[in-house]
Scaffold this active site. Structure first.
Site, short mmCIF file in Angstrom:
data_model
loop_
_atom_site.label_atom_id
_atom_site.label_comp_id
_atom_site.label_asym_id
_atom_site.label_seq_id
_atom_site.Cartn_x
_atom_site.Cartn_y
_atom_site.Cartn_z
N SER A 93 0.83 -1.20 0.00
CA SER A 93 0.00 0.00 0.00
C SER A 93 0.86 1.24 0.00
O SER A 93 0.36 2.35 -0.04
CB SER A 93 -0.92 0.01 1.22
OG SER A 93 -0.18 0.37 2.36
N LYS A 144 -5.79 3.53 9.34
CA LYS A 144 -4.88 4.51 8.73
C LYS A 144 -5.33 5.94 9.03
O LYS A 144 -4.52 6.81 9.34
CB LYS A 144 -4.83 4.28 7.23
CG LYS A 144 -4.07 3.02 6.87
CD LYS A 144 -4.07 2.80 5.40
CE LYS A 144 -3.26 1.54 5.09
NZ LYS A 144 -3.31 1.19 3.68
#
Ligand code: ADP
Length: 882
Positions: free
Chosen positions: A778, A821
């Site tokens: 990611s 996140k």
């Protein structure tokens, strides 16, 4: 000697017989006695002490008093507050009371000395005296309570009368015998009586001692018997003796009869009990068989802890009382229990699984659920378990075989319907010892777990009433087979505000109470609490926060014990004094744009984290160094990002323009060192070697086979192919072929192509606090941003974090762990988060609170990242890009 006869007061005593030479403390209560004493003391005269014939007479008349008494002097006299007189009197000589002159207000008598007959100097009294002396020594020796002086008191005594007085005064005998000893005018008779008394007393004492010894012996013998019996029992047990064995078998059969075992299990255990009785007493198998029976009979076998139908409202109440927020989690648990209660108490087919980073309350939610259900809770930690036998037990043929953890948990719980928490099911591993996940499947599968068979027990056990709750850190690591059986509930972590609420409502009161400071209450000001959360901890959960609150209260407890004044409120400064300065500065992010530094977002072991990526580019030989904590997935991201940039900086219209005009390219060009000629064109003049670059550039430097030509264009729109790798005179001579270039004698004079420039670099990329992402690659766009920044020497904006995978064509692909996140971004003070457009629907679902503090922007392609990550073009400063 007093002149006689005398007229003196008389004090009648109940049981004291005073002898001449004897000093005695007395307490006098009776009125007549008090007055007699007063009279004697005040006049400085003596008085007569004479014993009553009967001690129980309270108001004796003249006839109630012995005629022989002792003339005594009052040495000390004092009156106590209740009127009693305390006096010390000293016996002087024996007297005979002639008559009572008056009886009121006290006895006044006329008395005269008791004249003894003279003692003829015969051997008899001497012998008597010797005997008395010996017996008395014996008496003193047997009576430790007598004063030491008594032993030596007779040493110098030669007068028989005096001897009688001294010895009699020291004897512990009744008043009647004492009176007898006081009486009498024949010293020899007195001596004889004394000797008789002494011998009697000594015999009596010897007898007493003998009895005491015998009692003691008896007692000891009893104790010995008890002790020996115990020993015998142990020995018999050790030897497996007949009688014991019989009773053992009986006791097992009794236990078996008391439990409600299924028929098949009863039959198996009965057989086992019989086998135990038949085993030779000393065989090793006996212990094995007994351990087995103890384990099997120690299981709850049908014992339930409470109501079969769960009390959903009670669980809801406990969950609400003990946990702040987590609405979704609580709702899911309640719904799950509602289904269980409609199914008559049988838990639904899927097992609840709480997933989230450490310290977010997975275990405590499970505990609160157990509390609400009023069932005992057992935890089974599965982290690192690779052996199937841990779940299902080992066969008894193995040495030291044991039942598996599931059966063990039931044994410890003591009921068949406990709450069993299966901790860390994502950390199980499988190897040659079997697949623990498959064994666990059997445990959790409602079709199979009614007749669960533990390898050790070899009996079917019904697990269908057990309420299992699993926990895991990463959903992705849960074994596939198990995953299908689980109902996943995610606890992604808390925002700072949620943490403050949890601390205020739950952690602080609990910890203050545990520290004995409940009455002090919450000492943190909101600012101090925020400080602890933001600057002292970096976590998704509240474990570290709880630890620090504990630390504060421990310090306060110490201050209290040491008598120091306790602060009523603790602000940020007071806090720093107590627990030291903050280890993390809230602003981990820079405030100024920086070249070669970007921020990624990762979903990691601690929930979410902000990932700092550093990159520097220098002229070199095409090496790419990756350092820090980099996992395999991160390497993939880096390779993809570098592959994309290497081609796009030449081909992509926007990126190539940016590159062509960049100070980075100018710098690299200025410092360009051409690689030495490859082997193909003969031996390298300076022993140089080929250089390779990740992403692979086939072929070598200039002077290759020659046919590797083809159209190429420089940064000004020239096409460059991967095959072209030769040096040129300038970058603007596309018609040159590699073979031509090979003939140029001075390669330093020629300019490299952009491709060559990009291939002859040394790139260093570093992940200082490498958080290895768990959800897959990611960091792609963040890596590409740092790389691009280092290549073109354009600073990246601070407080911009990027998460999205990148393909070789620059496409930005979706990523997971969004809530974690965003929490991390909020925590670290990120202002802009760049995400792939494809995750927009998921972000839409997230609580508004998570999105309030940050600006979330979406991109489909890496080029779209540029306006968010780099400074807008500011021509006057010359370092902007847009
Ligand atoms: P985990 O099992 O997820 O690692 P724990 O259950 O051990 O975490 O939680 C750590 C501590 O934090 C416990 O004392 C727990 O009570 C507390 N805690 C976590 N979340 C909450 C919450 N929402 N409300 C109250 N206390 C909480």
């Amino acid at each position: 000697m007093t002149e006689m006869p005398v007229t003196v007061p008389l004090l009648a005593t109940r049981d004291l017989v005073l002898f001449p030479g004897m000093l005695a403390p007395i307490f006098v209560e009776r009125d007549k006695g008090v007055r007699a004493l007063e009279q004697a003391y005040q006049s400085g005269e003596t008085l007569v002490m004479a014993a009553q014939k009967s001690a129980v007479v309270d108001d004796p008349g003249a006839d109630d008093i012995h005629r022989v008494g002792t003339l005594a002097k009052v040495v000390q006299f004092s009156r106590l507050s209740d009127g009693t007189i305390k006096a010390l009197i000293e016996g002087r000589e024996r007297v005979v009371i002639d008559d009572f002159i008056s009886t009121q207000p006290f006895f006044l008598v006329r008395a005269q000395p008791l004249e003894s007959r003279p003692v003829a100097n015969k051997p008899r009294p001497r012998a008597l005296m010797d005997s008395v002396t010996r017996e008395f020594a014996n008496y003193v020796g047997q009576n430790p309570q007598l004063p030491e002086e008594a032993e030596t008191a007779l040493e110098t005594v030669t007068d028989p009368e005096k001897m009688v007085d001294i010895v009699a005064a020291n004897l512990m005998i009744g008043p009647d015998r004492k009176q007898e000893l006081l009486d009498g005018d024949d010293p020899e008779k007195r001596l004889l009586l004394l000797l008789e008394t002494l011998i009697q007393e000594n015999e009596f004492i010897a007898l007493e001692n003998e009895i005491a010894e015998r009692v003691h012996d008896n007692f000891e013998r009893q104790q010995r018997r008890v002790f020996l019996h115990e020993r015998l029992k142990v020995l018999q047990e050790e030897l497996g003796e007949e009688g014991e064995e019989e009773s053992e078998r009986g006791s097992y059969m009794k236990q078996l009869a008391e439990k409600k075992l299924p028929e098949a299990a009863t039959a198996t255990l009965t057989k086992e009990i019989k086998r135990l009785a038949d085993l030779p007493p000393l065989s090793a198998e006996v212990a094995v068989a007994k351990t087995y029976l103890d384990t099997a009979l120690g299981l709850p076998w049908g014992v339930k802890s409470g109501a079969e139908i769960p009390d959903v409202a009670a669980v809801a109440r406990v969950l609400d009382d003990t946990h702040y927020g987590l609405k979704n989690v609580k709702d899911r648990i309640i719904e799950y229990l509602a289904v269980a209660s409609l199914r008559g108490g049988t838990p639904p087919n899927a097992i609840l699984c709480l997933v989230g980073p450490p310290g977010v309350g997975k275990t405590s939610v499970a505990m609160a659920t157990a509390q609400g259900l009023e069932r005992p809770l057992q935890r089974i930690s599965l982290g690192g378990v690779r052996d199937e036998g841990e779940i299902r037990g080992h066969r008894r043929t193995y040495v030291g075989a044991m039942p598996g953890r599931i059966i063990d948990a039931l044994k410890r719980a003591g009921v068949d319907d406990p709450v069993v928490v299966l901790d860390e099911i994502d950390k199980m591993e499988s190897d040659w010892r079997g697949d623990p996940a498959a064994a666990l499947m059997e445990v959790l599968d409602p079709v199979q777990n009614r007749t669960f068979r533990d390898n050790y027990l070899e009996l079917e056990y019904d697990l269908s009433h057990v309420f299992f709750i699993a926990t895991a850190n990463y959903e992705e690591d849960i074994p596939e087979t198990l995953h299908d059986r689980l109902e996943i509930i995610r606890l992604p972590g808390y925002t700072d505000r949620e943490k403050a609420e949890i601390a205020q409502r739950h952690l602080v009161p609990k910890i203050a109470g545990e520290s004995g400071l409940a009455d002090l209450g919450n000492v943190f000001t909101p600012g101090a609490l925020r400080g602890v959360i933001r600057d002292h901890t970096r976590e998704a959960g509240v474990r570290e926060l709880a630890r620090l609150i504990g630390k504060v209260y421990r310090r306060l407890a110490r201050m209290k014990v040491e008598g120091k004044p306790l602060p009523r409120r603790l602000g940020p400064r007071g806090l720093a004094k107590l627990i030291g300065p903050a280890p993390f500065l809230a602003a981990r992010l820079g405030t100024e744009p920086q070249v070669g530094i970007s921020l990624g977002l990762a979903y990691t072991g601690a929930g979410g984290d902000v990932l700092r990526i550093e990159c520097v580019v220098t002229p070199g030989k095409g090496d790419f160094h990756l350092t820090g904590q980099v996992g395999e997935i991160m390497q993939e991201s880096v390779t993809a990002a570098w592959g994309y940039l290497k081609t796009s900086l030449v081909r992509d219209p926007i990126l190539s323009r940016l590159w062509a005009e960049s100070p980075g390219r100018a710098y690299l060009l200025d410092n360009y060192q051409p690689p030495e000629s490859g082997e193909e064109s003969g031996p390298p003049p300076h022993g140089g070697e080929r250089y390779g670059v990740p992403g692979g550039v086939p072929g070598g430097p200039a002077g290759g086979a020659g046919e590797a030509g083809g159209p190429s264009r420089g940064p000004g729109g020239h096409e460059v192919t991967d095959m072209e790798a030769g040096l040129r005179e300038t970058a603007f001579r596309p018609e040159e072929t590699a073979a031509d270039v090979g003939r140029v004698p001075e390669p330093v004079c020629s300019l490299p192509s952009d491709h060559e420039l990009l291939s002859a670099l040394e790139v260093r990329m570093h992940f200082p606090e490498g958080a290895v992402p768990k959800e897959g690659p990611s960091a792609g766009i963040a890596v590409a941003t740092a790389l691009l920044s280092a290549l073109v020497q354009a600073p990246v904006l601070p407080k911009v974090a990027l998460s999205g995978e990148i393909t070789l064509t620059g496409e930005v692909l979706p990523v997971g762990g969004l809530k974690e996140k965003l929490l991390a971004a909020l925590r670290e003070g990120v202002e802009t988060v760049v995400l792939p457009s494809t995750v927009k629907p998921q972000v839409h679902e997230l609580p508004a609170e998570l999105k309030k503090g940050v600006n979330i922007v979406y991109v489909d392609n890496f080029v779209e990242v540029l306006p968010y990550a780099f400074l807008a073009n500011e021509p006057q400063e010359g370092d902007g890009l847009f």
